[in-house]
Design a protein around this motif. Structure first.
Motif, PDB file in Angstrom:
ATOM      1  N   ALA A 154       0.838  -1.644   0.004  1.00  0.00           N
ATOM      2  CA  ALA A 154      -0.296   0.134  -0.186  1.00  0.00           C
ATOM      3  C   ALA A 154       0.386   1.227   0.188  1.00  0.00           C
ATOM      4  N   LYS A 155       0.450   2.097  -0.987  1.00  0.00           N
ATOM      5  CA  LYS A 155       0.968   3.518  -0.658  1.00  0.00           C
ATOM      6  C   LYS A 155       0.242   4.515   0.393  1.00  0.00           C
ATOM      7  N   PRO A 156       1.110   5.210   0.834  1.00  0.00           N
ATOM      8  CA  PRO A 156       1.051   6.406   1.608  1.00  0.00           C
ATOM      9  C   PRO A 156      -0.445   6.767   2.041  1.00  0.00           C
ATOM     10  N   GLU A 157      -0.343   6.444   0.267  1.00  0.00           N
ATOM     11  CA  GLU A 157      -2.380   7.606   0.312  1.00  0.00           C
ATOM     12  C   GLU A 157      -3.675   6.843   0.180  1.00  0.00           C
ATOM     13  N   GLN A 158      -2.828   5.005   0.342  1.00  0.00           N
ATOM     14  CA  GLN A 158      -4.223   4.507   0.232  1.00  0.00           C
ATOM     15  C   GLN A 158      -3.860   4.157   1.654  1.00  0.00           C
ATOM     16  N   TYR A 164      -9.779   6.595   6.128  1.00  0.00           N
ATOM     17  CA  TYR A 164     -11.350   7.089   6.090  1.00  0.00           C
ATOM     18  C   TYR A 164     -12.480   6.123   6.353  1.00  0.00           C
ATOM     19  N   MET A 165     -12.487   4.865   5.585  1.00  0.00           N
ATOM     20  CA  MET A 165     -13.068   4.185   5.583  1.00  0.00           C
ATOM     21  C   MET A 165     -13.616   3.083   6.378  1.00  0.00           C
ATOM     22  N   GLY A 166     -12.332   2.755   7.494  1.00  0.00           N
ATOM     23  CA  GLY A 166     -12.268   2.215   8.620  1.00  0.00           C
ATOM     24  C   GLY A 166     -13.270   2.960   9.531  1.00  0.00           C
ATOM     25  N   ARG A 167     -12.853   4.361   9.494  1.00  0.00           N
ATOM     26  CA  ARG A 167     -13.890   5.392  10.332  1.00  0.00           C
ATOM     27  C   ARG A 167     -14.798   5.280   9.925  1.00  0.00           C
ATOM     28  N   VAL A 168     -15.539   5.271   8.831  1.00  0.00           N
ATOM     29  CA  VAL A 168     -16.672   5.686   8.384  1.00  0.00           C
ATOM     30  C   VAL A 168     -17.396   4.039   8.483  1.00  0.00           C
ATOM     31  N   TYR A 169     -16.766   3.059   8.593  1.00  0.00           N
ATOM     32  CA  TYR A 169     -17.160   1.353   9.669  1.00  0.00           C
ATOM     33  C   TYR A 169     -17.530   1.144  10.720  1.00  0.00           C
ATOM     34  N   SER A 170     -15.862   1.744  11.443  1.00  0.00           N
ATOM     35  CA  SER A 170     -16.526   2.167  12.306  1.00  0.00           C
ATOM     36  C   SER A 170     -18.204   2.684  13.157  1.00  0.00           C
ATOM     37  N   GLN A 171     -18.269   4.037  12.584  1.00  0.00           N
ATOM     38  CA  GLN A 171     -19.111   4.766  12.979  1.00  0.00           C
ATOM     39  C   GLN A 171     -20.856   4.269  12.963  1.00  0.00           C
ATOM     40  N   HIS A 207      -5.183  15.937   8.559  1.00  0.00           N
ATOM     41  CA  HIS A 207      -6.345  15.914   8.604  1.00  0.00           C
ATOM     42  C   HIS A 207      -7.877  14.826   8.499  1.00  0.00           C
ATOM     43  N   LEU A 208      -7.252  14.023   9.645  1.00  0.00           N
ATOM     44  CA  LEU A 208      -8.050  12.511  10.119  1.00  0.00           C
ATOM     45  C   LEU A 208      -9.193  13.576  11.282  1.00  0.00           C
ATOM     46  N   PRO A 209     -10.116  13.707  11.820  1.00  0.00           N
ATOM     47  CA  PRO A 209     -10.298  13.674  12.926  1.00  0.00           C
ATOM     48  C   PRO A 209     -10.290  12.283  14.001  1.00  0.00           C
ATOM     49  N   HIS A 210      -9.718  12.612  15.254  1.00  0.00           N
ATOM     50  CA  HIS A 210      -9.072  11.861  16.366  1.00  0.00           C
ATOM     51  C   HIS A 210      -8.417  10.277  15.784  1.00  0.00           C
ATOM     52  N   PHE A 211      -6.772  10.833  15.018  1.00  0.00           N
ATOM     53  CA  PHE A 211      -6.132   9.911  15.033  1.00  0.00           C
ATOM     54  C   PHE A 211      -4.579  10.283  16.384  1.00  0.00           C
ATOM     55  N   TYR A 212      -5.497   9.123  16.532  1.00  0.00           N
ATOM     56  CA  TYR A 212      -4.527   8.791  18.019  1.00  0.00           C
ATOM     57  C   TYR A 212      -3.240   8.814  17.386  1.00  0.00           C
ATOM     58  N   ASN A 335     -15.385  11.256  -1.337  1.00  0.00           N
ATOM     59  CA  ASN A 335     -14.761  12.927  -2.421  1.00  0.00           C
ATOM     60  C   ASN A 335     -14.702  13.394  -1.538  1.00  0.00           C
ATOM     61  N   GLU A 336     -15.078  13.911  -0.007  1.00  0.00           N
ATOM     62  CA  GLU A 336     -14.116  14.682   0.622  1.00  0.00           C
ATOM     63  C   GLU A 336     -12.626  14.709   0.376  1.00  0.00           C
ATOM     64  N   LEU A 337     -12.444  13.738   0.797  1.00  0.00           N
ATOM     65  CA  LEU A 337     -10.967  13.380   0.908  1.00  0.00           C
ATOM     66  C   LEU A 337     -10.013  13.630  -0.135  1.00  0.00           C
ATOM     67  N   SER A 338     -10.912  13.156  -1.571  1.00  0.00           N
ATOM     68  CA  SER A 338     -10.023  13.377  -2.960  1.00  0.00           C
ATOM     69  C   SER A 338      -9.237  14.869  -3.512  1.00  0.00           C
ATOM     70  N   GLY A 339      -9.986  15.857  -2.605  1.00  0.00           N
ATOM     71  CA  GLY A 339      -9.262  16.873  -2.933  1.00  0.00           C
ATOM     72  C   GLY A 339      -8.091  17.570  -2.214  1.00  0.00           C
ATOM     73  N   MET A 340      -7.803  16.399  -0.611  1.00  0.00           N
ATOM     74  CA  MET A 340      -6.576  16.342  -0.562  1.00  0.00           C
ATOM     75  C   MET A 340      -5.729  15.914  -0.493  1.00  0.00           C
ATOM     76  N   ILE A 341      -5.487  14.404  -1.119  1.00  0.00           N
ATOM     77  CA  ILE A 341      -4.434  14.350  -1.856  1.00  0.00           C
ATOM     78  C   ILE A 341      -4.839  13.996  -3.332  1.00  0.00           C
ATOM     79  N   ASN A 342      -4.020  12.937  -3.599  1.00  0.00           N
ATOM     80  CA  ASN A 342      -3.561  12.359  -4.657  1.00  0.00           C
ATOM     81  C   ASN A 342      -3.489  10.823  -4.747  1.00  0.00           C
ATOM     82  N   GLY A 343      -4.163   9.595  -4.647  1.00  0.00           N
ATOM     83  CA  GLY A 343      -4.018   8.555  -5.114  1.00  0.00           C
ATOM     84  C   GLY A 343      -3.471   7.546  -5.612  1.00  0.00           C
ATOM     85  N   GLY A 344      -3.747   8.388  -6.733  1.00  0.00           N
ATOM     86  CA  GLY A 344      -3.320   7.599  -7.756  1.00  0.00           C
ATOM     87  C   GLY A 344      -4.144   6.614  -9.048  1.00  0.00           C
ATOM     88  N   GLU A 345      -3.943   6.148  -9.435  1.00  0.00           N
ATOM     89  CA  GLU A 345      -4.924   5.340 -10.194  1.00  0.00           C
ATOM     90  C   GLU A 345      -4.333   3.736 -10.462  1.00  0.00           C
TER      91      GLU A 345
END
Length: 347
Positions: A154-158, A164-171, A207-212, A335-345
């Motif tokens: 995994a790249k850093p952006e990934q 972000y996905m883990g945070r949504v799933y947890s919520q 950028h991530l809320p409540h990043f430990y 979508n919110e994250l996409s403007g913050m970083i460039n993960g590449g395709e």
């Protein structure tokens, strides 16, 4: 009032104990959830033989014949493309064609990952999907862990996307309003780790809320965080090591207790404690691992899954995921994250 059904396509032929245990778990969930509709995909004669004598709502159980099986030792990429009549292929096709809301399989992991990408595609903003699994926590609820094997490098952006996905799933699935997300590392200091983890740390910290911050493997089971992020290579090794250790500990207790009479007498008094420990570390209680980042729900169950694992995957993973439309919520956050970083395709 009309109730919207959760439609699940299940690979009845995938796994070490298919189709018997797969069918039994599906029937158990079907009897327990009034808004669940299941399509069992596999060799029809074998599936019907497993259903014989079982009671279930026949109007909510369907069978789709598939005469091919993707074996555990099949090449993932080749098998998912060449075995067009395989049960795993057909469940993924059903999700793509909107004939099912989710696909579930205990079959070949690599083939399911490849098929998830091929048939469902990626969510916008995702370079590579990740497998998520709950791990036992001894100071609270379960700890979500991703990636556990979908993407080895995994790249850093990934890694940020996983967070972000883990945070949504947890919520949405666990019910944690403000999940703490930690980055698995060799130390807690910000300057520890390899280049990819250091870069991911910097992005998440900004950028991530409540990043430990960084979390070590020794602290995970004490619930210092709610979500742990790492690449699939590290995550898969950690997961299998933890599973192996838990089984070894339970086996050791069983062997030692049966060796002497006084141990047996003592074990009778401690039975509630042993049952609690077993339930805590029994991976069948979590059911399966969703593949997050694909455009639809795809759940991978352990190859050795018995009926309880299949049932729990439908109860704890599939049903709430579909009901809460988590795929849509993941896309909104990405979508919110996409403007913050460039993960590449990636290709």
């Amino acid at each position: 009032m009309w109730e919207c059904l959760v439609r699940v396509a299940i690979d009845a032929m995938g796994g070490d104990h298919a189709p018997g245990e797969i069918v039994a778990g599906a029937v158990a969930a079907l009897n327990g959830l009034s808004d669940l509709e299941i399509t069992l995909v596999g060799r029809e004669s074998d599936v019907r033989a497993c259903l014989k004598g079982k009671k279930y709502p026949s109007d909510r159980l369907n069978i789709v014949h598939a005469d091919e099986i993707i074996a555990p030792d099949d090449d993932p990429g080749l098998s998912i493309r060449k075995k067009k009549n395989a049960s795993m292929v057909k469940v993924l096709q059903m999700v793509r064609e909107k004939k099912a809301d989710a696909a579930l399989s205990a079959g070949n992991t690599g083939a399911l990952m490849a098929g998830g990408l091929l048939f469902l595609g990626r969510l916008s903003g995702i370079s590579r999907p990740a497998l998520l699994t709950p791990m036992p926590g001894f100071n609270g609820g379960s700890v979500l862990f991703l990636d556990v094997g979908a993407n080895m490098d995994a790249k850093p952006e990934q890694l940020v996307q996983y967070a972000y996905m883990g945070r949504v799933y947890s919520q949405q699935i666990v019910g944690c309003p403000e999940p703490r997300v930690g980055l698995l590392n060799v130390g807690v200091e910000a300057n520890k780790g390899n280049a990819q983890v250091k870069k991911a740390y910097a992005i998440l910290n900004d950028h991530l809320p409540h990043f430990y911050g960084n979390v070590e493997g020794t602290d995970i089971f004490y619930n210092v965080v709610d979500v742990v992020v790492c690449d699939g290579f590290v995550g898969n090794i950690f997961l299998k090591s933890a599973e192996g250790l838990s089984r070894t500990i339970l086996g050791f207790f069983k062997q030692e207790i049966s060796s002497k009479l006084r141990y047996k007498l003592g074990a009778m008094l401690l039975r509630p404690v042993f049952h609690g420990l077993r339930n805590k570390i029994d991976d069948s209680g979590y059911g399966g691992a969703p593949l997050l980042g694909v455009n639809g729900l795809c759940v991978k169950c352990h190859g050795s899954s018995r009926a309880r694992s299949i049932e729990q995957a439908l109860y704890k993973q599939v049903h709430p995921f579909v009901k809460k439309d988590v795929t849509r919520q993941l896309q909104e956050k990405l979508n919110e994250l996409s403007g913050m970083i460039n993960g590449g395709e990636d290709e």
